[in-house]
Design a protein around this motif. Structure first.
Motif, short mmCIF file in Angstrom:
data_model
loop_
_atom_site.label_atom_id
_atom_site.label_comp_id
_atom_site.label_asym_id
_atom_site.label_seq_id
_atom_site.Cartn_x
_atom_site.Cartn_y
_atom_site.Cartn_z
N PRO A 90 0.82 -1.22 0.00
CA PRO A 90 0.00 0.00 0.00
C PRO A 90 0.85 1.26 0.00
N SER A 91 1.95 1.25 0.76
CA SER A 91 2.72 2.49 0.78
C SER A 91 3.50 2.67 -0.51
N LEU A 92 3.84 1.56 -1.18
CA LEU A 92 4.49 1.66 -2.49
C LEU A 92 3.56 2.38 -3.45
N GLU A 93 2.31 1.96 -3.37
CA GLU A 93 1.33 2.50 -4.31
C GLU A 93 1.10 3.99 -4.06
N LYS A 94 1.05 4.32 -2.78
CA LYS A 94 0.71 5.71 -2.45
C LYS A 94 1.88 6.65 -2.60
N MET A 95 3.04 6.20 -2.19
CA MET A 95 4.14 7.14 -2.03
C MET A 95 5.21 7.10 -3.11
N VAL A 96 5.41 5.94 -3.71
CA VAL A 96 6.57 5.83 -4.59
C VAL A 96 6.22 6.21 -6.02
N GLU A 97 6.97 7.15 -6.56
CA GLU A 97 6.71 7.57 -7.93
C GLU A 97 7.60 6.83 -8.92
N LYS A 98 8.84 6.63 -8.52
CA LYS A 98 9.77 5.93 -9.42
C LYS A 98 10.66 5.02 -8.60
N CYS A 99 11.13 3.98 -9.27
CA CYS A 99 12.07 3.09 -8.60
C CYS A 99 13.21 2.84 -9.56
N LEU A 100 14.41 3.09 -9.10
CA LEU A 100 15.58 2.89 -9.96
C LEU A 100 16.40 1.74 -9.40
N ILE A 101 16.60 0.74 -10.22
CA ILE A 101 17.43 -0.40 -9.79
C ILE A 101 18.70 -0.35 -10.61
N SER A 102 19.82 -0.26 -9.92
CA SER A 102 21.06 -0.23 -10.69
C SER A 102 22.10 -1.15 -10.10
N LEU A 103 22.88 -1.69 -11.00
CA LEU A 103 23.85 -2.70 -10.63
C LEU A 103 25.13 -2.40 -11.37
N ASN A 104 26.15 -2.23 -10.61
CA ASN A 104 27.45 -2.02 -11.22
C ASN A 104 28.36 -3.13 -10.75
N PRO A 105 28.75 -4.00 -11.65
CA PRO A 105 29.53 -5.15 -11.21
C PRO A 105 30.77 -4.77 -10.42
N ARG A 106 31.33 -3.65 -10.74
CA ARG A 106 32.56 -3.29 -10.04
C ARG A 106 32.26 -2.71 -8.66
N ALA A 107 31.08 -2.19 -8.49
CA ALA A 107 30.70 -1.70 -7.15
C ALA A 107 30.31 -2.90 -6.31
N SER A 108 30.15 -2.71 -5.05
CA SER A 108 29.82 -3.88 -4.25
C SER A 108 28.36 -3.92 -3.86
N ARG A 109 27.56 -3.08 -4.45
CA ARG A 109 26.17 -3.04 -4.01
C ARG A 109 25.20 -2.98 -5.18
N LEU A 110 24.03 -3.60 -4.95
CA LEU A 110 22.89 -3.44 -5.85
C LEU A 110 22.10 -2.29 -5.23
N VAL A 111 21.84 -1.28 -6.03
CA VAL A 111 21.19 -0.10 -5.45
C VAL A 111 19.74 -0.03 -5.91
N VAL A 112 18.84 0.04 -4.95
CA VAL A 112 17.43 0.24 -5.28
C VAL A 112 17.03 1.57 -4.68
N GLN A 113 16.66 2.46 -5.56
CA GLN A 113 16.37 3.81 -5.09
C GLN A 113 14.89 4.10 -5.34
N LEU A 114 14.17 4.43 -4.26
CA LEU A 114 12.75 4.75 -4.40
C LEU A 114 12.60 6.26 -4.35
N HIS A 115 12.06 6.83 -5.44
CA HIS A 115 11.81 8.27 -5.45
C HIS A 115 10.35 8.46 -5.06
N CYS A 116 10.15 9.03 -3.88
CA CYS A 116 8.79 9.13 -3.33
C CYS A 116 8.29 10.55 -3.42
N LYS A 117 7.04 10.68 -3.01
CA LYS A 117 6.42 12.00 -3.01
C LYS A 117 7.12 12.92 -2.05
N TYR A 118 6.86 14.18 -2.24
CA TYR A 118 7.36 15.22 -1.34
C TYR A 118 8.88 15.27 -1.33
N GLY A 119 9.47 14.85 -2.43
CA GLY A 119 10.92 14.97 -2.54
C GLY A 119 11.72 13.99 -1.72
#
Lengths: 394, 282
Positions: A90-119
């Protein structure tokens, strides 16, 4: 790899992850040119699911560069961590406008970034492990029986069974009757257990193609996970199955998304004691049959009966016969982990001799790339052919 | 031995389901007695139950559209079955929008009470769900064990406070102690008390009223000092089981206390009467 999901599709990804979380503890992430695939398999290898999101599902889809071996980068993350990002639908539906999933093999992390309302931006950095391809072998075209129904019909069917029920038996007859029944395993006393059976007529289905009467028994928990996704997506669900023992394949598809769930079925609903004695003997070179790892869904049952064929390495050449049955050998859990890590190492070193370049799939579970020194409990590189190399996703 | 019954009315089905749910909360297994006019759910005071016993009576006509019962023999036209009410509760749970619900006694791999639910569906033919609930047939020689308990010679009879309030009080007391003292007098006053080494808590209810009993039992209470309390110390979990299981407020709820011996609860709804006996702890 970079994928940008916007709008209502964020919730779809969330629901997919919820569905996959019912299957396994690790989420396998693989960006391909056909899209982003999210997969999971359970610990006893009796359930496998794959969600393939086409590039058009995303507002932006960059597969990422191939690694030196020409393969796309694959990794796996802890299901718990990934699910944590999408936990509250429910909160995904209400608050999240965009979701960016990025993976850089050389980095050590999978990054999931949720861009929500109100900045507000929530950034999740998940650690991952590189991994081998997870690909179950199945071909729905080979299944004798096919059913298609709106998810709603099937949801209404399973609601009559208790939430704790482990296995359900699906039966069909050429006359067009479809039934679901709770499965009583050998250990439950029939005179003490309630038996529930639901009969649906073929009118409720969009497609009923039955070659002969058959019953297959599979795990309800994983099926329910897919059903809840199917219901929200409004797509009809296809069920392909055959005789007991052969896997049941559940699919959903639309132009942007393809979902497959493969569940192993009980080999013989009448007596699970007659397990595969014939096929076990067909592979005498397997070495010691290890003890089964306890699996919550099938405790007490012989785990060997539930194996789904997994694609194997191709150190075996075209000369080896392909076996139509499942691999009966179940690797010792310690060995499975071992084989994975050593497979990774050898992959990175690129030092496996004789591997044909075009077929680079390697099984996670059968340690074929182990060098003798790392073999551990494996008596050398055993090359059981498990099944033909079929088109996994079709 | 034959038994077939059918419910078609949605309200009757809901009501019946609620009764079964209440029974399921009170007993893991119990005896179902079927006669031509009534259904009884009986729990006898075995040690396994902690000495608790229950007698629940329903008029079949208030629930079933069709009811056919043929007992074990002409002069004993009744059927006694041992069953797990939770199973029946589960079978009825998803049947609430059914067109019809049929219950019959069948013999599958063992004697079963088969609940066949006909559900509406989008297609021309209905969806049928059958639940086979294994039951045990109780032989006639044991029927004497299941006779209706008589009202005990009580010291005080009093109406219960609103069950919801009573339940929330007892629920909180449960965290502090395993036993609760229930005491009441003929002045309409009731106290619920717990006492441990560290703490004692009492909740007082006033103005409850005492039901008039027309039979001889009133005589023994006539000489009684209205202020004097009759009390019994009972297992708090058993009391909570009774209170928590009630899904609907009864028309009448009262209890009879035999000092230091037993508490007899009577809960009356329009078509169902429930009696529950909780023995006093030593």
């Amino acid at each position: 790899m970079r994928c940008l999901v916007t709008g209502g599709n964020v919730k779809v990804i969330g629901k997919a992850v919820h569905s996959l979380s019912r299957i396994g503890d690790e989420l396998y992430v693989e960006p391909t040119e056909d899209g982003l695939s999210l997969r999971a398999v359970n610990s006893s290898r009796s359930a496998y699911a794959c969600f393939l999101f086409a590039p058009l599902f995303f507002q932006l889809y960059e597969e990422g560069s191939l690694d030196p071996d020409g393969e796309t980068f694959r990794c796996k993350v802890l299901m718990k961590s990934f699910l944590g990002v999408f936990r509250s639908l429910p909160s995904l539906e209400k608050m999240v406008e965009k979701c960016l999933i990025s993976l850089n093999p050389r980095a050590s992390r999978l990054v999931v970034q949720l861009h929500c309302k109100y900045g507000v931006t929530k950034t999740h950095n998940l650690s991952f492990q590189e991994c081998e391809l997870l690909q179950a072998v199945f071909d729905k075209e080979l299944c004798a029986n096919t059913l298609r129904a709106p998810a709603r019909v099937l949801v209404d069917a399973v609601v009559h069974f208790p939430v704790t029920l482990a296995e359900v038996t699906l039966g069909v007859s050429p006359a067009g009757k479809v039934s679901f029944r709770n499965y009583l395993d050998e250990e439950t006393e029939p005179s003490r257990t309630m038996v529930t059976e639901l009969c649906l007529s073929e009118d409720e289905f969009q497609v009923v193609q039955v070659q002969q009467q058959s019953h297959v028994t599979f795990c309800l928990k994983e099926f329910r996970g897919l059903l809840s996704f199917a219901e929200s997506s409004n797509l009809p669900l296809n069920i392909h199955f055959d005789s007991p023992g052969r896997p049941a394949i559940f699919t959903l598809s639309d132009p942007l998304l393809e979902v497959h769930l493969v569940l192993a079925t009980l080999s013989d609903p009448n007596s699970s004691s007659q397990v595969h004695s014939a096929t076990l003997q067909a592979h005498p070179a397997n070495g010691a049959f290890p003890t089964a790892t306890p699996d919550d869904d099938f405790t007490g049952d012989d785990i060997d009966s539930y194996m789904i064929a997994m694609e194997t390495t191709c150190e075996e050449g075209p000369g080896l016969p392909s076996s139509p049955t499942f691999p009966q050998r179940r690797p010792h859990p310690g060995a499975a982990l071992e084989s994975e890590s050593s497979a990774m190492e050898s992959d990175l070193e690129g030092a496996v001799p004789g591997t044909p370049p075009q077929k680079k799939f390697r099984s996670l579970f059968f340690g074929s790339v182990l060098t003798p020194s790392q073999a551990g409990t494996h008596p050398g590189p055993s090359q059981d052919v498990l099944a033909e190399d079929s088109e996994g996703e079709s | 031995m034959r038994f077939r019954a059918k419910i078609v009315d949605v309200a009757c089905l809901n009501h019946f389901t609620r009764v079964i749910n209440t029974i399921a909360k009170l007993a893991k297994t119990c005896t179902l007695r079927l006669t031509v006019d009534k259904l009884y759910f009986i729990l006898t005071d075995k040690v396994a139950n902690g000495g608790v016993s229950m007698w629940c009576e329903l008029n079949q006509g208030n629930f079933f559209d069709e009811f056919q019962m043929e007992g074990v023999a002409a002069e004993h036209n009744e059927i006694y079955l041992e069953l797990t009410p939770e199973n029946l509760s589960r079978a009825l749970k998803t049947a609430q929008n059914a067109k019809t619900v049929k219950i019959k006694l069948t013999n599958k791999h063992c004697p079963c009470l088969t609940v066949a639910v006909e559900l509406p569906s989008l297609s021309s033919s209905s969806r049928i769900v059958t639940h086979d609930i294994p039951v045990g047939v109780i032989p006639r020689r044991l029927w004497n064990d299941f006779r209706e308990p008589s009202v005990p010679d009580f010291d005080v009879s009093i109406y219960l406070p609103v069950l919801k309030t009573m339940k929330s009080v007892v629920e909180r007391m449960k965290n502090l102690s395993n036993c609760i003292v229930l005491e009441a007098n003929l002045n309409g006053e009731m106290n619920l008390k717990i006492e441990t080494d560290l703490v004692s808590v009492t909740t007082h209810f006033k103005g409850l009223g005492n039901p008039p009993w027309e039979d001889g039992s009133q005589n023994s209470t006539q000489d009684r000092d209205p202020e004097s309390m009759a009390e019994a110390r009972i297992d708090i979990r058993k009391l909570l089981q009774l209170l928590a299981g009630q899904q609907v407020n009864p028309t009448k709820a009262l209890c009879n206390i035999v000092s230091k011996r037993i508490v007899h609860f009577i809960l009356l709804h329009e078509e169902v009467s429930l009696q529950y006996f909780i023995p006093a702890l030593a």
